[in-house]
Design a protein around this motif. Structure first.
Motif, short mmCIF file in Angstrom:
data_model
loop_
_atom_site.label_atom_id
_atom_site.label_comp_id
_atom_site.label_asym_id
_atom_site.label_seq_id
_atom_site.Cartn_x
_atom_site.Cartn_y
_atom_site.Cartn_z
N ARG A 262 -3.79 -0.24 52.04
CA ARG A 262 -4.03 -1.66 51.87
C ARG A 262 -5.25 -1.90 51.01
O ARG A 262 -6.26 -1.21 51.17
N SER A 263 -5.17 -2.87 50.15
CA SER A 263 -6.33 -3.34 49.41
C SER A 263 -6.93 -4.50 50.19
O SER A 263 -6.23 -5.46 50.50
N ILE A 264 -8.21 -4.40 50.51
CA ILE A 264 -8.89 -5.40 51.33
C ILE A 264 -9.97 -6.07 50.49
O ILE A 264 -10.70 -5.40 49.75
N GLU A 265 -10.08 -7.38 50.63
CA GLU A 265 -11.12 -8.15 49.96
C GLU A 265 -11.76 -9.07 50.99
O GLU A 265 -11.08 -9.82 51.67
N LEU B 28 -14.93 -0.90 61.12
CA LEU B 28 -13.48 -0.95 61.32
C LEU B 28 -13.23 -0.63 62.78
O LEU B 28 -13.52 0.47 63.24
N LEU B 29 -12.72 -1.62 63.50
CA LEU B 29 -12.49 -1.49 64.93
C LEU B 29 -11.01 -1.29 65.19
O LEU B 29 -10.19 -2.13 64.81
N CYS B 30 -10.66 -0.19 65.82
CA CYS B 30 -9.27 0.10 66.17
C CYS B 30 -8.96 -0.56 67.50
O CYS B 30 -9.61 -0.27 68.50
N MET C 205 -9.51 -4.25 63.00
CA MET C 205 -10.31 -5.42 62.67
C MET C 205 -11.44 -4.94 61.78
O MET C 205 -12.16 -4.00 62.13
N ALA C 206 -11.57 -5.54 60.61
CA ALA C 206 -12.68 -5.25 59.71
C ALA C 206 -13.75 -6.30 59.94
O ALA C 206 -13.46 -7.50 59.89
N VAL C 207 -14.96 -5.86 60.23
CA VAL C 207 -16.07 -6.77 60.52
C VAL C 207 -17.21 -6.44 59.56
O VAL C 207 -17.63 -5.29 59.47
N LEU C 208 -17.69 -7.45 58.86
CA LEU C 208 -18.78 -7.28 57.89
C LEU C 208 -19.99 -8.03 58.39
O LEU C 208 -19.90 -9.22 58.73
N GLY C 209 -21.13 -7.34 58.48
CA GLY C 209 -22.35 -7.96 58.97
C GLY C 209 -23.56 -7.50 58.19
O GLY C 209 -23.50 -6.58 57.38
N PHE D 213 -26.08 -10.06 61.65
CA PHE D 213 -25.41 -11.35 61.50
C PHE D 213 -24.01 -11.15 60.95
O PHE D 213 -23.80 -10.35 60.03
N LEU D 214 -23.05 -11.86 61.49
CA LEU D 214 -21.67 -11.77 61.04
C LEU D 214 -21.51 -12.47 59.69
O LEU D 214 -21.87 -13.63 59.55
N LEU D 215 -20.94 -11.77 58.71
CA LEU D 215 -20.69 -12.34 57.39
C LEU D 215 -19.22 -12.67 57.19
O LEU D 215 -18.89 -13.65 56.54
N ASN D 216 -18.33 -11.84 57.74
CA ASN D 216 -16.89 -12.08 57.63
C ASN D 216 -16.17 -11.12 58.56
O ASN D 216 -16.71 -10.09 58.95
N HIS D 217 -14.94 -11.46 58.90
CA HIS D 217 -14.09 -10.56 59.67
C HIS D 217 -12.65 -10.80 59.25
O HIS D 217 -12.29 -11.87 58.77
N LYS D 218 -11.83 -9.77 59.40
CA LYS D 218 -10.44 -9.85 58.97
C LYS D 218 -9.59 -8.96 59.86
O LYS D 218 -9.92 -7.81 60.11
N SER D 219 -8.49 -9.52 60.35
CA SER D 219 -7.54 -8.76 61.15
C SER D 219 -6.59 -8.03 60.22
O SER D 219 -6.03 -8.62 59.29
N LEU D 220 -6.40 -6.73 60.47
CA LEU D 220 -5.53 -5.90 59.63
C LEU D 220 -4.41 -5.36 60.51
O LEU D 220 -4.39 -4.20 60.89
#
Length: 114
Positions: free
Chosen positions: A71-74, A97-99, A40-44, A50-57
């Motif tokens: 992987r290319s991540i945006e 990056l959370l495993c 899980m990619a978490v952007l804060g 503060f959470l700005l975005n998150h994405k499951s990879l």
């Protein structure tokens, strides 16, 4: 704003001492998808967290002696909120990056706002 990065994950699965919790494949584990690693990619924001975005990879495979998974991540985010809570020296956002499969394998990186 947009954060773009290339994620490269390398490891071994199914070998003694390899991925999957140390010792190869575990029998009877229905969640084990043949060496697949969930991230899980978490952007804060740097200040206030503060959470700005998150994405499951999901679906990153470490099976056998394969080449590293790439992987290319945006990740798009609210630039004004990131800039307001970015901190000193031009500001930063925090990428984690959370495993999901292995405890303690999380990574945190401060990314400068430009």
């Amino acid at each position: 704003g947009v954060l773009k990065f290339n994620l490269i994950v390398a490891g071994e699965y199914g070998k003694r001492g390899g991925g999957g919790g140390g010792g190869g494949r575990r029998k009877g584990n229905k969640d084990d998808k043949e060496g697949a690693v969930g991230l899980m990619a978490v952007l804060g924001t740097h200040q206030g967290r503060f959470l700005l975005n998150h994405k499951s990879l999901s679906g990153i495979s470490l099976r056998g002696n394969r080449e590293p998974s790439k992987r290319s991540i945006e990740m798009k985010f609210d630039w004004q909120k990131a800039n307001a809570h970015g901190g000193i020296e031009g500001g930063f956002v925090t990428l984690r990056l959370l495993c999901e499969n292995v405890r303690g394998m999380d990574v945190e990186v401060s990314v400068p706002l430009r």
